[in-house]
Design an enzyme around this catalytic site. Structure first.
Site, PDB file in Angstrom:
ATOM      1  N   ASP A 386      50.944  38.258 -11.245  1.00 49.49           N
ATOM      2  CA  ASP A 386      50.482  37.694  -9.986  1.00 49.49           C
ATOM      3  C   ASP A 386      51.166  38.412  -8.821  1.00 49.49           C
ATOM      4  O   ASP A 386      52.400  38.479  -8.781  1.00 49.49           O
ATOM      5  CB  ASP A 386      50.859  36.206  -9.994  1.00 49.49           C
ATOM      6  N   GLU A 415      47.657  42.213 -10.586  1.00 48.81           N
ATOM      7  CA  GLU A 415      46.752  41.519  -9.670  1.00 48.81           C
ATOM      8  C   GLU A 415      47.243  41.777  -8.249  1.00 48.81           C
ATOM      9  O   GLU A 415      47.935  40.974  -7.650  1.00 48.81           O
ATOM     10  CB  GLU A 415      46.737  40.010  -9.957  1.00 48.81           C
TER      11      GLU A 415
END
Lengths: 656, 656
Positions: A386, A415
């Protein structure tokens, strides 16, 4: 002011080594079973001939292996070679080149004999070269060298006979293998190539919240409940199940439904608000079950040939155990309180970012390694990271290299929705795959330009796209407005343009309700438990399953750099192809980018790229419908988004 | 298997530094007075802002200097800057970037104030940053920092007032200058740029054999005689006089006229057969005079504003003193005799090559340095190096760097007629200028393609062409067949396409007799003494003088990378332009490449490149004839090779 004389008197120059990233600062990426093709400019002063190899070494290898380079463009001194990548590991490789004294001598001798010159002196020199090999060699090689030296000496007075002996292929092979390398130049720095398992490039991903896999509205599901979903997901053909964070969720400042500042009783909170008295990043949220339940879920998924990707979100809720254990790992205010995450004017009160500039940063890095290895110990081999672009690149470079040194099969997906350079830098630093701008590329020209960059600009050496068609944060206007056809269009594009792609659950149900004017889902699953009818009318599950089956059955779709765009005489028709290197699997894909209207037009197939002769005709089979067509170089197509928005045509056989 | 945690926790990434050759392995080249423009991709994780400088250092500098980089493409994280190259030296430079804590804080504060949020905590942090500068600074800076900190603290409760103080330009300037750099990343390796004197790029060369400068046929001239030629050569406008070897010529195996194997009495021999009992490479051939005569010649040439380029030919006649002193520096046969030079089947019996693989190679290198420095001591600042591609690149790299460390004004011209990669490698290794393929580029497409490579492919960073129109070894068929117009055409091309160009004497007399079927001169001056009538009818001396005067009066012609080709609707008409960066000097050059026929056609001038408005008209003056024309964007030209084969049009003034 004088400059020291060089330590070595080298002749051979090695330049323009390709492929190479920033001079070898970063590793290339390849897949087990491929060969690495390398090139370089190699030359030396004077007229002597040179010889060169590419040398490589995997971590467990006892010694360097070598394969010859061949000169492919004499006038340009361009050499090429390759070596096999047989194991899942981080290889080192370089190029070595040296003066080939025997070949130079033979070329010289050949010219002298052709000119009718005496060659006794030259023969004596050649005998010396062969005798040196005889001294160093053993067995059959030594015999051949001794015998050749004797015969050559005997022929000294007969140039033609001497040349015939000297030019024998067995002797050339022996000298190439055994003669000592004269003044070898070894390219520095050594280069690296990370050789990953195939899943690093190719896979169909499905993102799901475990807690939403139940059947009773408002009641959270756990891992045991979620196992009931596995047969259906396996039938849809997915390879990877990506789970947003499964760790204990904090209660302090927990967000309510629709991102409200305060949670109502029973609101589950965002699973990215990690940490509670139940534990931190190495624990499981009690509502989902136990660590044993997680292990069972991983095993059950594996039994369905799916693997689990965990979310690695480097942030903490205010209730994370580290707040007390390591307050210095966080940003502290003057009053000693800890700062929550902000991107002014936005506030994320339920999340504390970690301070990578803490004086204790080495311990922080080591703790993240421990956490990753903890989940590796529980069978996890893929981490979806993330927001990696808000942590130091040097941290990722170290973490990934360290984890993969012991576990080369572990993959990391970045990401990072940010600017191009930081996205590329994360991939260079070691991420196995990367999220992309795909969701925002919907028009024909945009798709062509972006995919050309991803596949043919040099990025393909290190950046592997994963085309998510939606995420919990991104519901593009194209999907909001285009209805069921838009979902089929985007799935087909994602699944055939990129070897790795994914959807976030609900996509197959064509969920398209957004917060008006945004790309956010209305009533986002990030803040509440959803219970869906997975077989709701209007779903596209059969289409998803068919596309995933086509992907598995057609190896051309597991490759990235074989993508080629071809002419379609309609701005709403995108035409592209993928062919395996051996041409046994050739697909022509046509997509109507317009979810509202029938589009038609002529398309041009470059027959030579398919190995077909000019003017030839051939049969194609639409793998989406089973229909068969006789095609040539120019063909008419008509695609109605209300029925099927695309063709995936496999070239079946030549007709003429 | 674990990987060590990084030594430093750095945030800023520096990539794609340009210009750079093989990652900094070789230096760039520039001229004193220019600026080096540099670029890089700079970024860091997260949202903090960064700051960057280019840092440079010349050898004598006490410390590094710095100039700021500016972000020129925010989305692409591309930064640019430049620094002045003020001295003739080998500079080092690199890029440094760091987190700009104050600017990041100010950006954050600005957003919070705009959102109406309280900022007391943020103000306290800003005060800390300013106070840190107050502690480190002195004088006026310290006063400003202290005063700003006090005022900012007082405004803590009034966000707008606090922002007004924080955003003041004086404070921004102070913090940019004085705040400690947070986590600076310095690009490695350091880059280099060799900053040469202008003659390294631009100059008109004239090659002459001293011994042929006399007036009595068969009688060798010496330096004193040759001085009589200097006024004429100065009047022709030459800058550099290049002398083939002036050293003692051997008698053993001396070549006779027309390269005969045996010399007749009185044959002077090839001056490349260097070395006799009179001395070697640090001596003067007695027939030419004494070392004092040479010194006098150098001074006389300098008085005419011309400098001398000496030939550096690394080879020996069989009579060279080294044969006895250093037999191990040569290639020895089994019988102890020394091998002469050969390129089978060709033999060069009057020349012994040196063996750079001798175990004593360090002494050999050092001796060549001594020889170069010997001639530097006699006023020579340019060396034209004979066949450098047959000696190790590492040797040249060391020799040139060493000599230029003490004598940065010394220039080296590489005479390497070989494949492209070795030619380029010599330039990268340090040669200031290079011979080129120009003599073999005669057609319009060839010239366009080759010049585009030389000026715009990246080669221009290190490779400086010297366009010799002929040499004692190269009399191209175009000159053999094209008569006087061909000589004018090739001179005009050489002198206007490349800032450095040259002719070998006889060119101005249109000497064009070749050994049939070759590019060799008939009765080559390499083997005999020539006495010429320098004012022979049909000479092009006036044309040469005019072209050289145009070169001196038009700074656009002293530049290389400003060359642009423009459309001419006739395959025999070559149209190109050169404009100075400030556009005060703009030349349009048209050459009829056909020496036999009148050629005419329309040419298109890209007015915007000249700073003229679309559709504008302007006056041009043909600097070759003095004729004036009113021109627009499309113009008709007609060139008769029998009168003038070209136009050199200077843009004089706008008419509309």
């Amino acid at each position: 002011m004088s400059v020291a004389i060089a330590a070595e008197n080298r002749h051979v120059v090695i330049e323009n080594v390709r492929p190479s990233l920033e001079g070898g600062r970063y590793p290339l990426k390849r897949i087990v079973g491929e060969r690495l093709e390398v090139e370089a400019d190699l030359f030396r002063d004077g007229h002597e001939l040179i010889r060169a190899v590419v040398a490589w070494r995997a971590p467990g290898d006892a010694a360097w292996s070598e394969a010859p380079l061949e000169c492919v463009e004499v006038g340009l001194d361009r050499w090429r070679g390759s070596f096999p990548l047989t194991v899942n590991a981080r290889y080192r490789w370089t190029i070595e080149a040296w003066t080939d004294r025997f070949a130079s001598w033979l070329a010289d001798l050949t010219k002298r004999v052709a000119a009718g010159q005496p060659v006794a002196g030259e023969v004596a020199e050649g005998v010396r070269l062969i005798e040196a090999v005889a001294r160093a060699a053993t067995g059959r090689d030594q015999e051949l060298a001794r015998w050749s030296a004797v015969r050559l000496r005997e022929a000294a007075a007969d140039p033609a006979a001497a040349l015939a002996i000297a030019a024998g292929p067995e002797l050339a092979d022996l000298m190439a293998r055994r003669a000592e390398r004269e003044g070898p130049t070894r390219y520095a720095p050594e280069q690296e190539v990370v050789v990953d398992r195939p899943r690093a490039r190719c896979g169909a991903w499905y993102e799901l919240f475990i807690r939403s896999q139940g059947r009773t509205p408002g009641t959270p599901a756990g891992f045991r409940d979620a196992e009931a979903r596995l047969p259906d997901l396996a039938a849809l053909g997915f390879d990877v199940l990506y789970l947003p964070p499964i760790h204990p969720i904090g209660t302090t400042k927990r967000k309510g439904k629709d991102n409200r500042l305060t949670a109502a009783p029973g609101d589950p909170g965002s699973c990215w608000g990690i940490g509670s008295p139940a534990g931190g990043h190495d624990a499981v949220e009690p509502a989902l079950g136990t660590l044993a339940d997680f292990d069972h879920f991983v095993a059950a998924a594996r039994a369905h040939e799916m693997e689990i990707a965990l979310d690695l979100a480097i942030q903490c809720s205010p209730d994370h155990p580290w707040i007390a254990q390591h307050p210095d790992w966080f940003y502290q205010r003057a009053d000693g309180t800890i700062k929550f995450a902000e991107n002014p004017p936005k506030k994320y009160e339920d999340i504390y970012p970690l301070n990578f500039d803490t004086p204790d940063w080495r311990a922080l890095w080591a703790e993240w390694r421990r956490i990753v290895l903890f989940w590796v110990g529980h069978g996890v081999r893929i981490f979806r990271v993330d927001n990696p672009h808000t942590k130091p690149l040097t941290f990722w470079e170290w973490l990934i290299k360290d984890v993969q040194a012991a576990h080369p099969d572990v993959l990391f997906l970045a990401e990072a929705f940010t600017r191009p350079q930081p996205m590329k830098a994360l991939a260079k630093a070691g991420f196995s795959q990367s999220y992309t701008y795909f969701t925002w590329r919907n028009a024909k020209a945009e798709l062509g330009e972006y995919l050309t960059e991803l596949t043919r600009s040099g990025m393909e050496e290190y950046f592997r796209p994963n085309f998510f068609a939606n995420t919990p944060d991104i519901l593009h206007a194209f999907l909001q407005q285009g209805g069921r056809p838009a979902f089929k269009i985007r799935l087909l594009l994602a699944a055939t343009l990129s070897p790795a792609y994914g959807i976030y659950s609900g996509f197959e149900l064509c969920e398209n309700e957004a917060v008006p004017g945004t790309e956010e889902y209305l009533h986002s699953e990030k803040y509440e438990i959803k219970v869906r009818d997975w077989n709701r009318p209007g779903n596209i599950k059969e289409f998803v399953a068919r596309v995933n089956r086509i992907r598995r059955e057609n190896p051309a779709l597991s490759l990235l750099t074989n993508l080629r765009f071809w002419p379609a005489e309609n701005d709403q028709l995108l035409f592209y192809g993928k062919v395996t290197p051996d041409r046994t699997n050739a697909l022509l894909v046509l997509v109507n980018l317009d979810p509202f209207r029938v589009q038609e037009g002529m398309v041009t197939v470059p027959l030579e790229e398919l190995g077909l002769k000019p003017g030839g005709r051939y049969e194609v089979c639409d793998l989406l419908t089973g229909a068969r067509y006789a095609w040539g170089d120019r063909n008419y197509v008509r695609l109605d988004p209300a029925t099927e928005p695309g063709h995936v045509l496999r070239v079946e056989r030549r007709l003429t």
